[in-house]
Design an enzyme around this catalytic site. Structure first.
Site, mmCIF file in Angstrom:
data_model
loop_
_atom_site.group_PDB
_atom_site.id
_atom_site.type_symbol
_atom_site.label_atom_id
_atom_site.label_comp_id
_atom_site.label_asym_id
_atom_site.label_seq_id
_atom_site.Cartn_x
_atom_site.Cartn_y
_atom_site.Cartn_z
ATOM 1 N N SER A 11 0.853 -1.186 0.000
ATOM 2 C CA SER A 11 0.000 0.000 0.000
ATOM 3 C C SER A 11 0.891 1.240 0.000
ATOM 4 O O SER A 11 1.687 1.429 0.923
ATOM 5 C CB SER A 11 -0.880 0.025 1.251
ATOM 6 O OG SER A 11 -1.307 1.368 1.499
ATOM 7 N N HIS A 36 -0.957 -1.803 -4.022
ATOM 8 C CA HIS A 36 -2.303 -1.559 -3.462
ATOM 9 C C HIS A 36 -2.515 -0.052 -3.410
ATOM 10 O O HIS A 36 -1.757 0.677 -2.760
ATOM 11 C CB HIS A 36 -2.359 -2.173 -2.050
ATOM 12 C CG HIS A 36 -3.656 -1.990 -1.336
ATOM 13 N ND1 HIS A 36 -4.659 -2.939 -1.359
ATOM 14 C CD2 HIS A 36 -4.105 -0.985 -0.561
ATOM 15 C CE1 HIS A 36 -5.674 -2.520 -0.614
ATOM 16 N NE2 HIS A 36 -5.368 -1.338 -0.116
ATOM 17 N N ASP A 38 -4.643 3.052 -2.413
ATOM 18 C CA ASP A 38 -5.705 3.506 -1.500
ATOM 19 C C ASP A 38 -6.249 4.859 -1.942
ATOM 20 O O ASP A 38 -5.617 5.883 -1.716
ATOM 21 C CB ASP A 38 -5.154 3.617 -0.067
ATOM 22 C CG ASP A 38 -4.960 2.259 0.554
ATOM 23 O OD1 ASP A 38 -3.858 1.995 1.068
ATOM 24 O OD2 ASP A 38 -5.904 1.448 0.489
ATOM 25 N N MET A 40 -8.909 7.769 -1.569
ATOM 26 C CA MET A 40 -9.813 8.284 -0.541
ATOM 27 C C MET A 40 -10.320 9.668 -0.967
ATOM 28 O O MET A 40 -9.563 10.471 -1.510
ATOM 29 C CB MET A 40 -9.064 8.395 0.801
ATOM 30 C CG MET A 40 -8.470 7.079 1.265
ATOM 31 S SD MET A 40 -7.563 7.270 2.816
ATOM 32 C CE MET A 40 -6.798 5.648 2.958
ATOM 33 N N MET A 71 -11.960 3.918 -1.476
ATOM 34 C CA MET A 71 -12.682 4.331 -0.279
ATOM 35 C C MET A 71 -13.337 5.674 -0.608
ATOM 36 O O MET A 71 -12.936 6.744 -0.112
ATOM 37 C CB MET A 71 -11.709 4.447 0.916
ATOM 38 C CG MET A 71 -11.224 3.094 1.395
ATOM 39 S SD MET A 71 -9.715 3.167 2.385
ATOM 40 C CE MET A 71 -8.506 3.173 1.078
ATOM 41 N N MET A 140 -11.073 -5.538 6.083
ATOM 42 C CA MET A 140 -10.363 -4.421 6.694
ATOM 43 C C MET A 140 -10.136 -4.738 8.170
ATOM 44 O O MET A 140 -11.107 -4.981 8.909
ATOM 45 C CB MET A 140 -11.200 -3.152 6.573
ATOM 46 C CG MET A 140 -11.396 -2.629 5.171
ATOM 47 S SD MET A 140 -9.867 -2.123 4.409
ATOM 48 C CE MET A 140 -9.330 -0.810 5.505
ATOM 49 N N GLY A 145 -9.095 4.642 6.227
ATOM 50 C CA GLY A 145 -8.826 6.086 6.219
ATOM 51 C C GLY A 145 -7.373 6.419 6.468
ATOM 52 O O GLY A 145 -6.859 7.409 5.942
ATOM 53 N N PHE A 146 -6.676 5.565 7.234
ATOM 54 C CA PHE A 146 -5.293 5.923 7.564
ATOM 55 C C PHE A 146 -4.419 4.665 7.694
ATOM 56 O O PHE A 146 -4.901 3.603 8.088
ATOM 57 C CB PHE A 146 -5.246 6.699 8.896
ATOM 58 C CG PHE A 146 -5.987 8.007 8.828
ATOM 59 C CD1 PHE A 146 -7.320 8.064 9.191
ATOM 60 C CD2 PHE A 146 -5.356 9.149 8.337
ATOM 61 C CE1 PHE A 146 -8.027 9.264 9.089
ATOM 62 C CE2 PHE A 146 -6.061 10.359 8.244
ATOM 63 C CZ PHE A 146 -7.396 10.403 8.614
ATOM 64 N N GLY A 147 -3.151 4.836 7.375
ATOM 65 C CA GLY A 147 -2.195 3.753 7.609
ATOM 66 C C GLY A 147 -1.677 3.852 9.036
ATOM 67 O O GLY A 147 -1.993 4.782 9.783
ATOM 68 N N GLY A 148 -0.893 2.867 9.425
ATOM 69 C CA GLY A 148 -0.224 2.924 10.725
ATOM 70 C C GLY A 148 -1.103 2.659 11.921
ATOM 71 O O GLY A 148 -0.721 2.918 13.062
ATOM 72 N N ASP A 179 -6.341 -6.175 5.073
ATOM 73 C CA ASP A 179 -5.822 -4.829 4.858
ATOM 74 C C ASP A 179 -5.892 -4.004 6.138
ATOM 75 O O ASP A 179 -6.978 -3.711 6.641
ATOM 76 C CB ASP A 179 -6.668 -4.158 3.763
ATOM 77 C CG ASP A 179 -6.128 -2.795 3.375
ATOM 78 O OD1 ASP A 179 -6.827 -2.078 2.633
ATOM 79 O OD2 ASP A 179 -5.025 -2.438 3.838
ATOM 80 N N GLY A 180 -4.705 -3.704 6.671
ATOM 81 C CA GLY A 180 -4.673 -2.831 7.848
ATOM 82 C C GLY A 180 -3.903 -3.454 9.002
ATOM 83 O O GLY A 180 -4.335 -4.448 9.574
ATOM 84 N N GLY A 181 -2.745 -2.859 9.292
ATOM 85 C CA GLY A 181 -1.955 -3.359 10.429
ATOM 86 C C GLY A 181 -1.291 -4.687 10.163
ATOM 87 O O GLY A 181 -0.956 -5.431 11.087
ATOM 88 N N GLY A 201 1.403 -1.460 4.377
ATOM 89 C CA GLY A 201 1.824 -0.090 4.059
ATOM 90 C C GLY A 201 2.984 0.320 4.950
ATOM 91 O O GLY A 201 4.149 0.305 4.565
ATOM 92 N N ALA A 203 4.479 -1.244 7.239
ATOM 93 C CA ALA A 203 5.504 -2.295 7.390
ATOM 94 C C ALA A 203 6.588 -2.165 6.329
ATOM 95 O O ALA A 203 7.751 -2.494 6.568
ATOM 96 C CB ALA A 203 4.858 -3.679 7.298
HETATM 97 C C1 DX5 Z 1 -6.355 2.078 5.188
HETATM 98 C C2 DX5 Z 1 -5.871 1.467 3.887
HETATM 99 C C3 DX5 Z 1 -4.805 0.448 4.109
HETATM 100 C C4 DX5 Z 1 -3.599 1.038 4.825
HETATM 101 C C5 DX5 Z 1 -2.599 -0.055 5.144
HETATM 102 O O1 DX5 Z 1 -7.567 2.724 4.954
HETATM 103 O O2 DX5 Z 1 -6.923 0.840 3.208
HETATM 104 O O3 DX5 Z 1 -4.419 -0.091 2.838
HETATM 105 O O4 DX5 Z 1 -2.977 1.993 4.017
HETATM 106 O O5 DX5 Z 1 -1.570 0.576 5.860
HETATM 107 P P1 DX5 Z 1 -0.893 -0.145 7.119
HETATM 108 O O6 DX5 Z 1 -0.273 -1.380 6.547
HETATM 109 O O7 DX5 Z 1 0.082 0.863 7.607
HETATM 110 O O8 DX5 Z 1 -1.991 -0.463 8.083
HETATM 111 ZN ZN ZN Z 2 -6.335 -0.344 1.452
#
Ligand code: DX5
Ligand code: ZN
Length: 339
Positions: A11, A36, A38, A40, A71, A140, A145-148, A179-181, A201, A203
């Site tokens: 991502s 990937h 994203d 938004m 999204m 999900m 909405g956000f990475g990390g 997807d996510g964490g 993402g 990671a």
């Molecule tokens: C969040 C995105 C994910 C996110 C993954 O809304 O859909 O793809 O960017 O990022 P990490 O791997 O940092 O959770």
């Molecule tokens: Zn995503």
């Protein structure tokens, strides 16, 4: 593609957005299987990223497949633009306030993979009405909405098996994305639950991370989790492994190929070094993706047996198979050579 089962999709949400082309090249070189994307719109989620224009400019940068994760509140309004930009798959959210079925049909009509994603709080049952149109189910494990963010383990444990079940009657090509964490700490869990594609993402892009090492670790840990939890301790078959289905004279081989492919499973038909018939023609070997071989055997095994009986009744071998045979070397990969 690595020689295991788990795939890693990078991502780019947390990549260096001032150097996206360089970041995409770097993470593909590091071994990521997919990119990937994203997207938004600051309406469906409280964040704003990039659109189809950015994707179109990134398209020539790599051959790696582009998985778009939309999204956005109105995916139908912009779908043609994302298709034209070169997305290989497009996943929309089941929570959007427009009809879902036309979206999935339009994506597939364009020859791309169609997917549905859902927020952590949305039940898998919301996807049930569309299961016949799905190539991807995206679970999900953070609020979109956000990475990390932190991985929601209870969501993964509850929903990844449900997603696999939703795709169970798809003979081949269905993918569960998580997807996510997802990172080296959570990869074994999601692999053990049966996820196919690990979206990562932070990671891969967090400062100081060695993306190649993280990709290798996540794949290995996910495959280890799959072996322990779902495969009796046996490491999973590589995704590109093929299984031999039959060896038949061409007319019968083509009938079997057509029946299997009509069911949605690709067939590779090769001129092996099998039986040479009385007419001097050599039997053809038919191979299917190993991952679909049980499904194919269950639905087409009887036809295969009947065609083999028909071949025997029509006249046996003019010569025994060449020494060494059209062996796939036991690893299920087709021999070299073409039909
Ligand atoms: C969040 C995105 C994910 C996110 C993954 O809304 O859909 O793809 O960017 O990022 P990490 O791997 O940092 O959770
Ligand atoms: Zn995503």
């Amino acid at each position: 593609m690595g020689d295991g089962r788990a795939l890693v999709a990078a991502s780019i949400l947390n990549a260096d957005l001032a150097n996206l082309a360089r970041e995409v090249r770097r993470v593909v070189r590091a071994g990521a299987d997919r990119i990937h994307l994203d997207v938004m719109d600051a309406r469906f989620v409280p964040n704003l990223t990039f659109g189809w224009g950015t994707i179109a400019h990134l398209r020539p940068v790599t051959e790696a497949p582009f998985d778009a994760h939309l999204m956005i509140a109105e995916p139908g309004r912009w779908l043609d633009d994302f298709l034209a930009a070169g997305c290989d798959s497009i996943t929309v959210h089941v929570e959007v306030e427009e009809p879902i079925e036309p979206l999935l049909r339009r994506i597939r009509a364009a020859g791309r993979a169609a997917g549905l994603a859902m927020r952590p709080a949305t039940p898998m049952s919301a996807l049930e009405p569309y299961r016949h149109l799905l190539d991807i189910v995206m679970v999900m494990t953070v609020e979109p909405g956000f990475g990390g963010q932190s991985f929601l383990r209870e969501v993964a444990v509850a929903k990844i098996p449900q997603a696999r079940q939703l795709l169970a009657d798809k003979p081949w090509g269905g993918e569960v994305h998580v997807d996510g964490g997802v990172n080296r700490e959570t990869a074994e869990t999601v692999g053990g639950l049966g996820a196919d594609v690990l979206v990562a993402g932070t990671a891969l892009f967090a400062r100081g991370r060695n993306a190649a090492r993280e990709v290798r670790l996540m794949r290995a840990l996910a495959d280890e989790g799959y072996a322990v939890e779902l495969n009796d301790g046996v490491m999973p078959e590589p995704r590109d492994r093929m299984a031999r289905l039959a060896s038949l004279p061409r007319p019968l081989a083509e009938r079997l190929r057509d029946a299997v492919q009509a069911g949605g499973v690709p067939v590779v038909m090769l001129r092996g070094d099998g039986l040479v018939r009385a007419d001097g023609a050599r039997d053809l070997d038919l191979f299917v993706p190993f991952a679909s071989s049980a499904w194919v055997e269950e639905r087409h095994g009887a036809l295969r047996d009947a065609l083999q009986a028909e071949a025997e009744a029509a006249g046996g071998a003019a010569a025994a198979p060449a020494a060494g045979g059209a062996d796939d070397g036991g690893d299920g990969r087709p021999p070299t050579g073409g039909a």
